[in-house]
Design a protein around this motif. Structure first.
Motif, PDB file in Angstrom:
ATOM      1  N   ALA A   1     -32.490 -20.904   7.831  1.00 39.43           N
ATOM      2  CA  ALA A   1     -32.620 -19.461   7.825  1.00 39.43           C
ATOM      3  C   ALA A   1     -32.441 -18.696   7.102  1.00 39.43           C
ATOM      4  O   ALA A   1     -33.282 -18.791   5.612  1.00 39.43           O
ATOM      5  CB  ALA A   1     -31.114 -18.256   8.776  1.00 39.43           C
ATOM      6  N   CYS A   2     -34.329 -17.729   7.702  1.00 38.92           N
ATOM      7  CA  CYS A   2     -34.977 -16.965   6.569  1.00 38.92           C
ATOM      8  C   CYS A   2     -35.628 -15.683   7.174  1.00 38.92           C
ATOM      9  O   CYS A   2     -35.657 -15.468   8.613  1.00 38.92           O
ATOM     10  CB  CYS A   2     -35.830 -17.060   6.370  1.00 38.92           C
ATOM     11  N   LEU A   3     -35.362 -14.342   6.782  1.00 41.44           N
ATOM     12  CA  LEU A   3     -36.596 -13.271   8.019  1.00 41.44           C
ATOM     13  C   LEU A   3     -37.514 -13.699   8.098  1.00 41.44           C
ATOM     14  O   LEU A   3     -38.605 -12.316   8.989  1.00 41.44           O
ATOM     15  CB  LEU A   3     -35.504 -12.290   7.133  1.00 41.44           C
ATOM     16  N   ASP A   4     -38.330 -13.811   7.068  1.00 35.69           N
ATOM     17  CA  ASP A   4     -39.723 -14.247   7.555  1.00 35.69           C
ATOM     18  C   ASP A   4     -39.831 -15.526   7.792  1.00 35.69           C
ATOM     19  O   ASP A   4     -40.410 -16.485   8.164  1.00 35.69           O
ATOM     20  CB  ASP A   4     -40.647 -14.100   6.568  1.00 35.69           C
ATOM     21  N   PHE A   5     -40.537 -14.790   9.342  1.00 39.41           N
ATOM     22  CA  PHE A   5     -40.954 -16.255  10.239  1.00 39.41           C
ATOM     23  C   PHE A   5     -41.580 -17.040  10.167  1.00 39.41           C
ATOM     24  O   PHE A   5     -41.897 -18.232   9.187  1.00 39.41           O
ATOM     25  CB  PHE A   5     -41.587 -15.867  11.719  1.00 39.41           C
ATOM     26  N   ASP A   6     -42.356 -16.912   8.530  1.00 37.80           N
ATOM     27  CA  ASP A   6     -44.448 -17.116   8.234  1.00 37.80           C
ATOM     28  C   ASP A   6     -43.351 -18.408   7.456  1.00 37.80           C
ATOM     29  O   ASP A   6     -43.677 -19.709   7.018  1.00 37.80           O
ATOM     30  CB  ASP A   6     -45.237 -16.883   8.194  1.00 37.80           C
ATOM     31  N   GLN A   7     -42.134 -17.148   6.161  1.00 39.69           N
ATOM     32  CA  GLN A   7     -41.939 -18.681   5.143  1.00 39.69           C
ATOM     33  C   GLN A   7     -41.076 -19.805   6.148  1.00 39.69           C
ATOM     34  O   GLN A   7     -41.382 -20.921   5.159  1.00 39.69           O
ATOM     35  CB  GLN A   7     -40.688 -17.722   4.311  1.00 39.69           C
ATOM     36  N   LEU A   8     -40.589 -19.321   7.017  1.00 35.67           N
ATOM     37  CA  LEU A   8     -39.406 -20.601   7.886  1.00 35.67           C
ATOM     38  C   LEU A   8     -40.644 -21.777   8.198  1.00 35.67           C
ATOM     39  O   LEU A   8     -39.688 -22.667   8.214  1.00 35.67           O
ATOM     40  CB  LEU A   8     -39.000 -19.704   8.270  1.00 35.67           C
ATOM     41  N   GLU A   9     -41.801 -21.509   8.752  1.00 31.29           N
ATOM     42  CA  GLU A   9     -42.464 -22.210   9.298  1.00 31.29           C
ATOM     43  C   GLU A   9     -43.488 -22.831   8.067  1.00 31.29           C
ATOM     44  O   GLU A   9     -42.900 -23.806   8.329  1.00 31.29           O
ATOM     45  CB  GLU A   9     -43.382 -21.088   9.976  1.00 31.29           C
ATOM     46  N   LYS A  10     -43.385 -22.195   7.414  1.00 27.95           N
ATOM     47  CA  LYS A  10     -44.102 -22.990   5.732  1.00 27.95           C
ATOM     48  C   LYS A  10     -42.962 -24.494   5.712  1.00 27.95           C
ATOM     49  O   LYS A  10     -43.150 -25.239   5.524  1.00 27.95           O
ATOM     50  CB  LYS A  10     -44.730 -22.430   4.398  1.00 27.95           C
ATOM     51  N   ALA A  11     -41.588 -23.704   5.236  1.00 27.79           N
ATOM     52  CA  ALA A  11     -40.745 -24.819   4.944  1.00 27.79           C
ATOM     53  C   ALA A  11     -40.690 -26.116   6.272  1.00 27.79           C
ATOM     54  O   ALA A  11     -40.305 -26.665   5.162  1.00 27.79           O
ATOM     55  CB  ALA A  11     -39.077 -23.776   4.606  1.00 27.79           C
ATOM     56  N   ALA A  12     -40.441 -25.454   7.111  1.00 24.67           N
ATOM     57  CA  ALA A  12     -40.634 -26.244   8.617  1.00 24.67           C
ATOM     58  C   ALA A  12     -41.347 -27.317   8.176  1.00 24.67           C
ATOM     59  O   ALA A  12     -41.325 -29.070   8.332  1.00 24.67           O
ATOM     60  CB  ALA A  12     -40.359 -26.206   9.747  1.00 24.67           C
ATOM     61  N   VAL A  13     -43.644 -27.067   8.036  1.00 22.83           N
ATOM     62  CA  VAL A  13     -43.789 -28.097   7.625  1.00 22.83           C
ATOM     63  C   VAL A  13     -43.506 -28.932   6.533  1.00 22.83           C
ATOM     64  O   VAL A  13     -43.995 -30.005   6.319  1.00 22.83           O
ATOM     65  CB  VAL A  13     -45.027 -27.346   7.493  1.00 22.83           C
ATOM     66  N   ASP A  14     -43.089 -28.741   5.572  1.00 25.77           N
ATOM     67  CA  ASP A  14     -42.824 -29.075   4.231  1.00 25.77           C
ATOM     68  C   ASP A  14     -41.678 -30.883   4.542  1.00 25.77           C
ATOM     69  O   ASP A  14     -41.806 -31.612   4.595  1.00 25.77           O
ATOM     70  CB  ASP A  14     -42.860 -28.542   3.017  1.00 25.77           C
ATOM     71  N   LEU A  15     -41.097 -29.750   4.947  1.00 30.47           N
ATOM     72  CA  LEU A  15     -39.015 -30.556   5.680  1.00 30.47           C
ATOM     73  C   LEU A  15     -39.435 -31.524   6.533  1.00 30.47           C
ATOM     74  O   LEU A  15     -39.555 -32.821   6.798  1.00 30.47           O
ATOM     75  CB  LEU A  15     -38.707 -29.856   6.325  1.00 30.47           C
ATOM     76  N   PHE A  16     -40.691 -31.560   7.752  1.00 28.29           N
ATOM     77  CA  PHE A  16     -41.402 -32.282   8.541  1.00 28.29           C
ATOM     78  C   PHE A  16     -42.077 -33.391   7.447  1.00 28.29           C
ATOM     79  O   PHE A  16     -41.761 -34.987   7.914  1.00 28.29           O
ATOM     80  CB  PHE A  16     -42.077 -32.298   9.119  1.00 28.29           C
ATOM     81  N   LYS A  17     -43.140 -33.108   6.455  1.00 27.37           N
ATOM     82  CA  LYS A  17     -43.648 -34.208   5.842  1.00 27.37           C
ATOM     83  C   LYS A  17     -42.718 -34.921   5.141  1.00 27.37           C
ATOM     84  O   LYS A  17     -43.851 -36.264   4.616  1.00 27.37           O
ATOM     85  CB  LYS A  17     -44.935 -32.951   4.606  1.00 27.37           C
ATOM     86  N   ALA A  18     -41.742 -34.349   4.397  1.00 27.45           N
ATOM     87  CA  ALA A  18     -40.714 -34.676   4.119  1.00 27.45           C
ATOM     88  C   ALA A  18     -39.811 -35.849   4.406  1.00 27.45           C
ATOM     89  O   ALA A  18     -38.898 -36.399   4.224  1.00 27.45           O
ATOM     90  CB  ALA A  18     -39.963 -34.358   3.271  1.00 27.45           C
ATOM     91  N   GLY A  19     -40.079 -36.123   6.025  1.00 26.24           N
ATOM     92  CA  GLY A  19     -39.408 -36.896   6.789  1.00 26.24           C
ATOM     93  C   GLY A  19     -38.348 -36.829   7.720  1.00 26.24           C
ATOM     94  O   GLY A  19     -37.603 -37.487   8.621  1.00 26.24           O
TER      95      GLY A  19
ATOM     96  N   GLY B   1     -28.022  -5.949  13.687  1.00 18.09           N
ATOM     97  CA  GLY B   1     -29.186  -5.766  14.698  1.00 18.09           C
ATOM     98  C   GLY B   1     -30.753  -6.302  13.888  1.00 18.09           C
ATOM     99  O   GLY B   1     -31.571  -6.214  15.240  1.00 18.09           O
ATOM    100  N   ALA B   2     -30.807  -6.698  13.024  1.00 17.98           N
ATOM    101  CA  ALA B   2     -32.084  -6.826  12.088  1.00 17.98           C
ATOM    102  C   ALA B   2     -32.525  -8.846  12.669  1.00 17.98           C
ATOM    103  O   ALA B   2     -31.219  -9.266  12.538  1.00 17.98           O
ATOM    104  CB  ALA B   2     -32.058  -6.874  10.871  1.00 17.98           C
ATOM    105  N   PRO B   3     -33.727  -8.549  12.922  1.00 20.60           N
ATOM    106  CA  PRO B   3     -33.356 -10.350  13.125  1.00 20.60           C
ATOM    107  C   PRO B   3     -33.631 -11.649  12.294  1.00 20.60           C
ATOM    108  O   PRO B   3     -34.070 -11.120  11.050  1.00 20.60           O
ATOM    109  CB  PRO B   3     -35.937 -10.272  13.665  1.00 20.60           C
ATOM    110  N   ILE B   4     -33.556 -12.345  12.921  1.00 21.91           N
ATOM    111  CA  ILE B   4     -33.613 -13.421  11.282  1.00 21.91           C
ATOM    112  C   ILE B   4     -34.129 -14.304  12.616  1.00 21.91           C
ATOM    113  O   ILE B   4     -33.530 -14.620  13.576  1.00 21.91           O
ATOM    114  CB  ILE B   4     -32.103 -14.411  10.547  1.00 21.91           C
ATOM    115  N   PHE B   5     -34.608 -15.689  11.279  1.00 20.56           N
ATOM    116  CA  PHE B   5     -35.326 -17.181  12.506  1.00 20.56           C
ATOM    117  C   PHE B   5     -34.966 -17.984  11.052  1.00 20.56           C
ATOM    118  O   PHE B   5     -33.966 -18.386  10.591  1.00 20.56           O
ATOM    119  CB  PHE B   5     -37.014 -16.983  11.684  1.00 20.56           C
ATOM    120  N   CYS B   6     -34.260 -19.060  12.388  1.00 18.77           N
ATOM    121  CA  CYS B   6     -33.328 -20.458  11.728  1.00 18.77           C
ATOM    122  C   CYS B   6     -34.494 -21.634  12.690  1.00 18.77           C
ATOM    123  O   CYS B   6     -34.927 -21.562  13.517  1.00 18.77           O
ATOM    124  CB  CYS B   6     -31.828 -20.004  12.941  1.00 18.77           C
ATOM    125  N   PHE B   7     -33.872 -22.792  12.074  1.00 20.71           N
ATOM    126  CA  PHE B   7     -34.125 -24.049  12.588  1.00 20.71           C
ATOM    127  C   PHE B   7     -33.009 -25.050  11.903  1.00 20.71           C
ATOM    128  O   PHE B   7     -32.268 -24.740  10.723  1.00 20.71           O
ATOM    129  CB  PHE B   7     -35.397 -23.759  12.627  1.00 20.71           C
TER     130      PHE B   7
END
Length: 115
Positions: free
Chosen positions: A37-55, A69-75
């Motif tokens: 989880a992360c409050l910043d979607f762009d940072q979350l997306e970058k982590a997802a890409v790196d995790l994908f590259k890691a297999g 009420g604050a938004p949070i992004f998860c994957f």
């Protein structure tokens, strides 16, 4: 996010032991779902890409709402493996530097009981 690998090892040991004590089959492959989880979607997306590259197989990010009420992004990042403590902890150790790099929180892992 705790970077204390000993804490994650203790939690992993407890989860694996509980599943096995309940009769889950130790000989099968399990889908291990690691949660992020992360409050910043762009940072979350970058982590997802790196995790994908890691297999790891990564899911699409979802937006959720915190209690205030604050938004949070998860994957999730999923890997298939035996229900072995050392294998799961090794994956966590591989993930933590990526998550730290982008300020993404690791929210633990889960799987499903298998007969």
């Amino acid at each position: 996010m705790s970077l204390d690998i000993q804490g994650w090892r203790a939690e992993t040991t407890a989860i694996v032991n509980e599943l096995l004590a309940d009769g889950s089959n130790p000989d099968l492959e399990y889908d291990i779902e690691h949660h992020f989880a992360c409050l910043d979607f762009d940072q979350l997306e970058k982590a997802a890409v790196d995790l994908f590259k890691a297999g790891f197989e990564v899911t699409d990010a979802e937006e959720m709402e915190l209690d205030d009420g604050a938004p949070i992004f998860c994957f999730d990042a999923t890997v298939e493996c035996k229900l072995e403590i050392e294998t799961i902890v090794a994956d966590i150790e591989k993930m933590l530097p990526i998550l730290q790099k982008y300020g993404v929180d690791y929210d633990g892992w889960g799987t499903y009981f298998q007969e």
